[in-house]
Motif scaffolding. Structure first.
Motif, PDB file in Angstrom:
ATOM      1  N   ASP A 287       2.803  -0.071   3.199  1.00 15.28           N
ATOM      2  CA  ASP A 287       1.768   0.952   3.280  1.00 15.28           C
ATOM      3  C   ASP A 287       1.344   1.389   1.881  1.00 15.28           C
ATOM      4  O   ASP A 287       0.147   1.577   1.607  1.00 15.28           O
ATOM      5  CB  ASP A 287       2.305   2.135   4.080  1.00 15.28           C
ATOM      6  CG  ASP A 287       1.197   2.883   4.803  1.00 15.28           C
ATOM      7  OD1 ASP A 287       0.247   2.226   5.246  1.00 15.28           O
ATOM      8  OD2 ASP A 287       1.279   4.122   4.896  1.00 15.28           O
TER       9      ASP A 287
ATOM     10  N   GLY B 294      -1.047  -4.907  11.756  1.00 14.74           N
ATOM     11  CA  GLY B 294       0.211  -5.296  11.126  1.00 14.74           C
ATOM     12  C   GLY B 294       0.548  -6.741  11.457  1.00 14.74           C
ATOM     13  O   GLY B 294       0.238  -7.220  12.553  1.00 14.74           O
TER      14      GLY B 294
ATOM     15  N   ARG C 295       8.101  -0.879   5.831  1.00 11.88           N
ATOM     16  CA  ARG C 295       6.772  -0.408   6.233  1.00 11.88           C
ATOM     17  C   ARG C 295       6.208   0.548   5.186  1.00 11.88           C
ATOM     18  O   ARG C 295       5.014   0.521   4.880  1.00 11.88           O
ATOM     19  CB  ARG C 295       6.864   0.278   7.595  1.00 11.88           C
ATOM     20  CG  ARG C 295       5.482   0.664   8.119  1.00 11.88           C
ATOM     21  CD  ARG C 295       5.533   1.351   9.441  1.00 11.88           C
ATOM     22  NE  ARG C 295       4.182   1.703   9.877  1.00 11.88           N
ATOM     23  CZ  ARG C 295       3.909   2.434  10.940  1.00 11.88           C
ATOM     24  NH1 ARG C 295       4.903   2.894  11.693  1.00 11.88           N
ATOM     25  NH2 ARG C 295       2.654   2.720  11.260  1.00 11.88           N
TER      26      ARG C 295
ATOM     27  N   MET D  49       5.861  -2.531  16.949  1.00 15.84           N
ATOM     28  CA  MET D  49       6.933  -1.884  16.201  1.00 15.84           C
ATOM     29  C   MET D  49       8.298  -2.265  16.783  1.00 15.84           C
ATOM     30  O   MET D  49       9.267  -2.474  16.037  1.00 15.84           O
ATOM     31  CB  MET D  49       6.746  -0.365  16.238  1.00 15.84           C
ATOM     32  CG  MET D  49       5.478   0.117  15.543  1.00 15.84           C
ATOM     33  SD  MET D  49       5.332  -0.465  13.824  1.00 15.84           S
ATOM     34  CE  MET D  49       6.759   0.306  13.088  1.00 15.84           C
TER      35      MET D  49
ATOM     36  N   LEU E  12       6.060  -8.412   5.543  1.00 14.74           N
ATOM     37  CA  LEU E  12       5.276  -7.527   6.415  1.00 14.74           C
ATOM     38  C   LEU E  12       3.928  -7.302   5.762  1.00 14.74           C
ATOM     39  O   LEU E  12       3.846  -6.898   4.597  1.00 14.74           O
ATOM     40  CB  LEU E  12       6.006  -6.191   6.623  1.00 14.74           C
ATOM     41  CG  LEU E  12       5.228  -5.131   7.417  1.00 14.74           C
ATOM     42  CD1 LEU E  12       4.957  -5.626   8.841  1.00 14.74           C
ATOM     43  CD2 LEU E  12       5.981  -3.809   7.443  1.00 14.74           C
TER      44      LEU E  12
ATOM     45  N   LEU F 207       0.275  -5.318   6.037  1.00 16.44           N
ATOM     46  CA  LEU F 207      -0.540  -4.270   6.653  1.00 16.44           C
ATOM     47  C   LEU F 207      -1.977  -4.464   6.200  1.00 16.44           C
ATOM     48  O   LEU F 207      -2.244  -4.597   4.996  1.00 16.44           O
ATOM     49  CB  LEU F 207      -0.033  -2.883   6.266  1.00 16.44           C
ATOM     50  CG  LEU F 207       1.353  -2.502   6.793  1.00 16.44           C
ATOM     51  CD1 LEU F 207       1.695  -1.069   6.405  1.00 16.44           C
ATOM     52  CD2 LEU F 207       1.428  -2.657   8.313  1.00 16.44           C
TER      53      LEU F 207
END
Length: 589
Positions: free
Chosen positions: A563, A503, A559, A434, A453, A455
């Motif tokens: 998500d 991640g 994020r 992070m 990004l 996930l």
């Protein structure tokens, strides 16, 4: 052979027959002076390849017996031809034979140089440097000027391939200092320019132009062309592809006629890069395919890597996504092959050894030149003994300090790794990931560079733990981590966020490319079941992707969007990729 070459060969053979009749050389029954033929082939091997190959064919066609020295010289020149044509396996076989069995110091040194170049071209750096250490030890006693120039040239090129242009330039300068009056410095200048290219020499540098002019005057067309290619490569790199193409078009007929493998590969590869920069996608595609066609299956080469990158970009622009994905995978394989960390460490160690040996050679020269001065400055025996004692005490003290510093530094590095790595998988832990994610997003925003990004959550992982136990669950996590790493670039950041969730930050990555990488990861995980303790455990992953183009560079928002995309993937049946941008047709059920 052309009419002009045939006529020239007939005139030359008449002179050779006269020399044989005088008893000055060993001749075949037909009166052909084989030694003179081999001398001529040696002299023109880098200036007139057509005549060189024709002379070799003529010597092979002779029926009379050859002396042992003539047979080994012919064998060595056959290896030169194989290397020229890119047949590296045959060239290596010939060079090893000459090195191990000829018993001729000059030919053995030339074979050693050929092997060093062969190993470097084929990324066998550990073997190249092991042989290079032997070569440097041979140099002081090597009197054959041709063999010495060849060995120094290959040592310079191997050092440059290893990323040590400073050593490469020193070897090139040693070549130039060994030249006799009247000899052309073309080869040494060209070898030095190759090293200075690594140091980002300007394409308009006077030294580069002088090297081209000197090789052109000397008739060394191969070297002149390679210097031109150095110039065009730098023009492409500084954003002048049109200038580079004009030069490439001018020298292309010469490169094609000579047929030198490395020259053709560089020509086609640079054309592909230049056309791509000019948005001439059809021409770029043709040049890249021509580059690929030069190489044998399984080859690893920077020219091949650039060609696959061009093909990927062309197909991506054309929206042919499945073809683009296939080329991207090939490009990624080439990129990984050229960034092998273990090989890089081996090269660094061997380069240190080469520096020490080179310094030894220079010290030997200085010792010879300064022998009188050393005698005048000799100390009395007592002063020498006292000096040695002081030096020994200082060395012990310094060694103790260095040892303590090394131990302290190692402890610091170990604690730092422990604070940053996940103990099970070896990737970044949640806190470190992070922190680096936020820092990376700020840097990318400052440079206005794209990023994605990703996930990733392993599907039904609790069921794996409940069915097989936590030990096998841990093995699944390690296997999944290794599979993900194989699909990522060196610049990508992978971290474990907790449990079965991971991640990934993909810097310098457009949204579409991030989707391609995510799908590659998903497909690789699905296709890599884990076999352990008699069980075959299959698993899959749901993946959410968010890009800065849609979600911006704020940590919380990107994020949150990734998500949300991950949960959509789970809600739609798992084992698929969902994004925060328009579905491009890559998501898989």
């Amino acid at each position: 052979m052309t009419t002009k070459l045939r006529r020239h060969a007939m005139i030359w053979l008449a002179g050779a027959a006269f020399a044989c009749s005088a008893g000055s050389a060993v001749c075949t029954p037909a009166g052909v002076d084989v030694t003179a033929l081999l001398d001529q082939a040696d002299a023109i091997r880098s200036t007139d390849h057509t005549r060189f190959a024709a002379i070799l064919a003529q010597v092979h066609a002779e029926k009379g017996p050859l002396t042992s020295g003539q047979r080994w010289r012919l064998r060595m020149l056959d290896g030169v031809e194989a290397q020229f044509q890119g047949n590296y396996a045959e060239a290596e076989k010939v060079a090893r034979d000459v090195l191990d069995n000829s018993g001729h110091p000059g030919l053995s040194a030339r074979a050693m140089g050929m092997l060093i170049q062969n190993f470097s071209i084929n990324h066998r750096y550990e073997e190249a440097f092991t042989l290079a250490r032997r070569a440097v030890a041979v140099l002081p006693g090597l009197k054959d000027p041709v063999a010495r120039q060849s060995l120094l040239s290959n040592l310079s090129q191997s050092m440059n391939d290893a990323g040590h242009p400073d050593l490469a330039i020193k070897y090139a300068q040693m070549m130039r200092s060994d030249l006799s009056p009247g000899e052309s410095p073309c080869m040494s200048m060209s070898v030095e320019m190759a090293a200075r290219y690594t140091q980002k020499i300007s394409p308009e540098s006077p030294e580069l132009s002088q090297a081209i002019d000197e090789c052109t005057r000397a008739g060394a067309t191969v070297w002149a062309n390679m210097n031109w290619l150095t110039k065009t490569a730098r023009f492409i790199e500084i954003g002048k592809p049109d200038t580079a193409l004009a030069i490439l078009d001018r020298i292309a007929p010469s490169i094609e006629k000579i047929g030198y493998f490395q020259g053709k590969a560089a020509l086609y590869s640079q054309r592909g890069n230049a056309y791509l920069a000019l948005n001439k996608d059809a021409d770029a595609r043709n040049a890249a395919l021509a580059t690929v066609a030069l190489f044998r299956p399984g080859s690893m080469d920077t020219f091949l890597r650039d060609a696959y990158h061009v093909l990927y970009e062309v197909e991506r622009r054309a929206k042919r996504d499945s073809v683009a994905l296939a080329y991207y995978q090939k490009y990624a394989e080439q990129e990984r092959g050229n960034l092998d960390d273990l090989t890089a460490r081996t090269l660094a160690y061997e380069a240190v050894q080469q520096r020490a040996l080179l310094q030894g050679l220079e010290a030997e020269k200085l010792a010879h030149q300064n022998s009188v001065l050393q005698l005048e400055q000799s100390l009395t025996s007592k002063a020498v003994e006292a000096g040695r004692l002081y030096i020994a005490l200082l060395a012990v003290l310094l060694a103790s300090v260095v040892f303590w510093l090394i131990r302290t530094k190692r402890s610091q590095l170990r604690f730092k790794r422990m604070s940053c790595q996940d103990g099970l998988t070896g990737v970044a832990n949640h806190q470190y990931f992070m922190t680096e994610l936020e820092r990376g997003l700020h840097d990318l925003e400052r440079r206005n560079a794209p990023a994605c990004l990703v996930l990733l959550d392993l599907d039904h992982f609790k069921l794996v733990n409940d069915t097989y136990g936590h030990a096998i669950g841990d093995a699944v996590l390690k296997c999944a981590t290794a599979t993900c790493r194989q699909q990522l670039r060196p610049v990508d950041l992978l971290g474990r966020l907790g449990g079965e969730e991971f991640g990934i930050l993909l810097p310098e990555c457009q949204a579409e490319q991030g989707l391609v990488i995510a799908n590659c990861i998903r497909a690789a995980l699905e296709a890599a079941p884990l076999a352990v303790d008699g069980h075959v455990v299959t698993y899959s992953a749901s993946i959410g992707v968010a890009c800065t183009r849609i979600s911006g560079y704020g940590l919380q928002r990107i994020r949150r969007e990734a998500d949300a995309a991950l949960y959509r993937a789970k809600n739609m049946g798992r084992n698929r990729v969902m994004t925060d941008f328009q579905d491009m047709g890559f998501a898989n059920a």
